[in-house]
Design a protein around this motif. Structure first.
Motif, PDB file in Angstrom:
ATOM      1  N   GLU A  25       0.899  -1.116   0.038  1.00 60.00           N
ATOM      2  CA  GLU A  25       0.080   0.266  -0.092  1.00 60.00           C
ATOM      3  C   GLU A  25       0.674   1.262  -0.022  1.00 60.00           C
ATOM      4  O   GLU A  25       1.989   1.220   0.410  1.00 60.00           O
ATOM      5  CB  GLU A  25      -0.760   0.055   1.113  1.00 60.00           C
ATOM      6  CG  GLU A  25      -1.803  -1.197   1.379  1.00 60.00           C
ATOM      7  CD  GLU A  25      -3.046  -1.039   0.558  1.00 60.00           C
ATOM      8  OE1 GLU A  25      -3.351  -0.135  -0.216  1.00 60.00           O
ATOM      9  OE2 GLU A  25      -3.631  -2.293   0.375  1.00 60.00           O
ATOM     10  N   SER A  26       0.299   2.323  -0.533  1.00 59.03           N
ATOM     11  CA  SER A  26       1.128   3.630  -0.620  1.00 59.03           C
ATOM     12  C   SER A  26       1.170   4.243   0.805  1.00 59.03           C
ATOM     13  O   SER A  26       2.254   4.930   1.093  1.00 59.03           O
ATOM     14  CB  SER A  26       0.521   4.638  -1.514  1.00 59.03           C
ATOM     15  OG  SER A  26      -0.860   4.943  -1.165  1.00 59.03           O
ATOM     16  N   GLN A  27       0.093   3.973   1.753  1.00 57.37           N
ATOM     17  CA  GLN A  27       0.150   4.221   3.077  1.00 57.37           C
ATOM     18  C   GLN A  27      -0.392   3.122   3.985  1.00 57.37           C
ATOM     19  O   GLN A  27      -0.859   2.180   3.570  1.00 57.37           O
ATOM     20  CB  GLN A  27      -0.694   5.621   3.221  1.00 57.37           C
ATOM     21  CG  GLN A  27      -0.078   6.723   2.565  1.00 57.37           C
ATOM     22  CD  GLN A  27      -0.988   7.909   2.831  1.00 57.37           C
ATOM     23  OE1 GLN A  27      -2.153   7.846   2.914  1.00 57.37           O
ATOM     24  NE2 GLN A  27      -0.402   9.149   2.843  1.00 57.37           N
ATOM     25  N   ILE A  32       7.077  -1.669   5.293  1.00 57.56           N
ATOM     26  CA  ILE A  32       7.593  -2.780   4.646  1.00 57.56           C
ATOM     27  C   ILE A  32       8.937  -2.356   4.144  1.00 57.56           C
ATOM     28  O   ILE A  32       9.241  -1.597   3.347  1.00 57.56           O
ATOM     29  CB  ILE A  32       6.710  -3.312   3.333  1.00 57.56           C
ATOM     30  CG1 ILE A  32       5.252  -3.652   3.762  1.00 57.56           C
ATOM     31  CG2 ILE A  32       7.313  -4.586   2.604  1.00 57.56           C
ATOM     32  CD1 ILE A  32       5.106  -4.787   4.771  1.00 57.56           C
ATOM     33  N   VAL A  33       9.805  -3.231   4.820  1.00 55.69           N
ATOM     34  CA  VAL A  33      11.237  -2.980   4.353  1.00 55.69           C
ATOM     35  C   VAL A  33      11.603  -3.998   3.560  1.00 55.69           C
ATOM     36  O   VAL A  33      11.590  -5.337   3.751  1.00 55.69           O
ATOM     37  CB  VAL A  33      12.093  -2.964   5.479  1.00 55.69           C
ATOM     38  CG1 VAL A  33      13.591  -2.769   4.968  1.00 55.69           C
ATOM     39  CG2 VAL A  33      11.740  -1.722   6.447  1.00 55.69           C
ATOM     40  N   GLY A  41       9.829   0.187   1.620  1.00 51.88           N
ATOM     41  CA  GLY A  41       9.289  -0.133   0.193  1.00 51.88           C
ATOM     42  C   GLY A  41       7.845   0.395  -0.052  1.00 51.88           C
ATOM     43  O   GLY A  41       7.518   0.556  -0.995  1.00 51.88           O
ATOM     44  N   GLY A  42       7.217   0.068   1.054  1.00 55.52           N
ATOM     45  CA  GLY A  42       5.779   0.312   0.897  1.00 55.52           C
ATOM     46  C   GLY A  42       4.999   0.125   2.236  1.00 55.52           C
ATOM     47  O   GLY A  42       5.895   0.196   3.260  1.00 55.52           O
ATOM     48  N   VAL A 307      -3.534  -3.575  -6.724  1.00 57.25           N
ATOM     49  CA  VAL A 307      -3.772  -3.218  -5.383  1.00 57.25           C
ATOM     50  C   VAL A 307      -2.451  -2.725  -4.970  1.00 57.25           C
ATOM     51  O   VAL A 307      -1.470  -3.637  -5.282  1.00 57.25           O
ATOM     52  CB  VAL A 307      -4.493  -4.452  -4.573  1.00 57.25           C
ATOM     53  CG1 VAL A 307      -4.548  -3.960  -3.077  1.00 57.25           C
ATOM     54  CG2 VAL A 307      -5.932  -4.466  -5.103  1.00 57.25           C
ATOM     55  N   GLY A 308      -2.257  -1.915  -3.969  1.00 57.03           N
ATOM     56  CA  GLY A 308      -0.833  -1.743  -3.368  1.00 57.03           C
ATOM     57  C   GLY A 308      -0.167  -1.000  -4.695  1.00 57.03           C
ATOM     58  O   GLY A 308      -0.331   0.261  -5.144  1.00 57.03           O
ATOM     59  N   GLN A 309       1.070  -1.554  -4.934  1.00 59.95           N
ATOM     60  CA  GLN A 309       1.977  -1.110  -6.035  1.00 59.95           C
ATOM     61  C   GLN A 309       1.278  -1.138  -7.395  1.00 59.95           C
ATOM     62  O   GLN A 309       1.183  -2.302  -7.829  1.00 59.95           O
ATOM     63  CB  GLN A 309       3.406  -1.581  -5.824  1.00 59.95           C
ATOM     64  CG  GLN A 309       4.183  -0.912  -6.955  1.00 59.95           C
ATOM     65  CD  GLN A 309       5.694  -0.778  -6.623  1.00 59.95           C
ATOM     66  OE1 GLN A 309       5.914  -0.709  -5.536  1.00 59.95           O
ATOM     67  NE2 GLN A 309       6.657  -0.714  -7.548  1.00 59.95           N
TER      68      GLN A 309
END
Length: 376
Positions: A25-27, A32-33, A41-42, A307-309
């Motif tokens: 997700e962008s937020q 997430i590393v 990363g996200g 979804v997410g990226q």
């Protein structure tokens, strides 16, 4: 001196505790590393994905050699990271900088795994007090270096804005035949989308394969390549690229495009779009400029899916509307853009040289610190 693997405990990452990039997700509530260059990363909103470990830890990108100091709760990316906890007697920041130092001492193996080399290398282990002095000296010097790098990065951001202004002025209001990108291309396809790790090899015997990291606006980033074995290259012949093809990033910075130069003819491509323009209708450089323009970027942002990226795909790019003038007019527009952007490119080359010098200085500081020349 002590062998690196004796200085750390590897934190186990259960398979069900890894978040795939497509699910970022962008937020969100949990960072997430992964093995990318950015610290984070996200995100995910699933708090149960938090990795159970004593903070801080060092996260090492097995493929990328990215080294991260993580002192906050986080979830693990799907693949390619080692989470390392310093053992007693080793300061976390000392291990952080020491790991960076060790990555400088062996050659880049492309997208191969690197931790197997790191863990066998030796790192000096002085007293805690000396470790702290080394860390303090490094951070004092890095702080000054970072100020200069920040200024240079600001210049690069301003150049990016200028480029978009040039493209907008050159391409807005063009009178020509209305087409979709599909109409002006012989083929639009995606590079290797299955997990290609089975095909990876090293630089000495491999064939270069484009990834998103190699595609920049109007040019190729000639470093950090993936390399495919001959068998892997041949098994994925459909994604071989040729001079004049257009490569378009699907995720991360979707829509970023460049034309394949002659020196990269015959390379392969991984998870990026490949457009083969019909040169009777459109010049590759014109289609590339249109894709990179504010008009193109607006369309890409509207067509991203997932979804997410989010990703940009073949069907999305195929539907992009483009006004196509005569080939003579296209050539005139391309030359006008190239003339204006050449000044911008010259400035950017100067900035990149300065950034490379800053990185060389950073490496020199680490080398001196861990070879006993920084703290006497």
């Amino acid at each position: 001196m002590a062998q690196y693997k004796t200085l750390v405990d590897k934190v186990s990452i259960p398979p069900n505790m890894k978040t795939k990039q497509k699910d970022y997700e962008s937020q969100g509530t949990l960072a997430i590393v992964d093995q990318g260059k950015k610290l984070i990363g996200g995100y995910t909103n699933n708090a149960e994905m938090a990795l159970q470990c004593k903070l801080p830890v060092i996260v090492f990108g097995d493929h990328t050699c990215a080294v991260k100091f993580v002192n906050f709760p986080f979830g693990a990316g799907a693949d390619g990271i080692k989470v390392l906890s310093p053992k007693s007697g080793i300061l976390p920041k000392y291990l952080f900088y020491g790991t960076q130092y060790l990555t400088l001492r062996f050659p880049d193996k492309g997208y191969a795994r690197h931790y197997q080399h790191i863990e066998k290398m030796d790192l000096p282990v002085p007293s805690i007090e000396t470790q702290q002095n080394i860390v303090s000296s490094i951070e004092e010097l890095f702080s000054e270096l970072d100020k200069g790098v920040e200024t240079l990065q600001t210049i690069k951001e301003q150049l990016a804005v200028y480029r978009q202004a040039v493209l907008k002025e050159a391409l807005n209001g063009i009178k020509g035949q209305p087409y979709t990108v599909k109409d002006v291309c012989k083929e639009i396809k995606v590079g290797i989308v299955i997990k290609p790790s089975q095909y990876y090899t090293d630089e000495q015997v491999g064939i270069k394969a484009f990834r998103s990291a190699n595609v920049r606006e109007f040019h190729v980033e000639d470093k950090n390549w993936a390399y495919l074995s001959i068998a892997g290259h041949q098994a994925n012949a459909r994604s071989i690229v040729h001079t004049g093809d257009i490569l378009i990033v699907r995720s991360g910075y979707p829509g970023t495009a460049c034309v394949v130069p002659e020196q990269f003819n015959g390379c392969n491509a991984i998870d990026i779009l490949i457009a083969v323009p019909n040169r009777d209708l459109v010049l590759p450089e014109f289609l590339c400029a249109y894709t990179n323009s504010p008009l193109g970027k607006k369309f890409v942002n509207e067509k991203k899916r997932g979804v997410g990226q989010k990703h940009f795909n073949v069907s999305g790019y195929s539907k992009m509307l483009i006004s196509v003038p005569s080939l003579d007019k296209q050539e005139e527009i391309v030359k006008k853009i190239a003339s204006r952007l050449s000044v911008c490119d010259s400035i950017e080359r100067t900035v990149n040289t300065a950034l490379a010098q800053a990185e060389a200085m950073r490496q020199s500081i680490l080398k001196k610190a861990f070879e006993g020349e920084l703290c006497k």
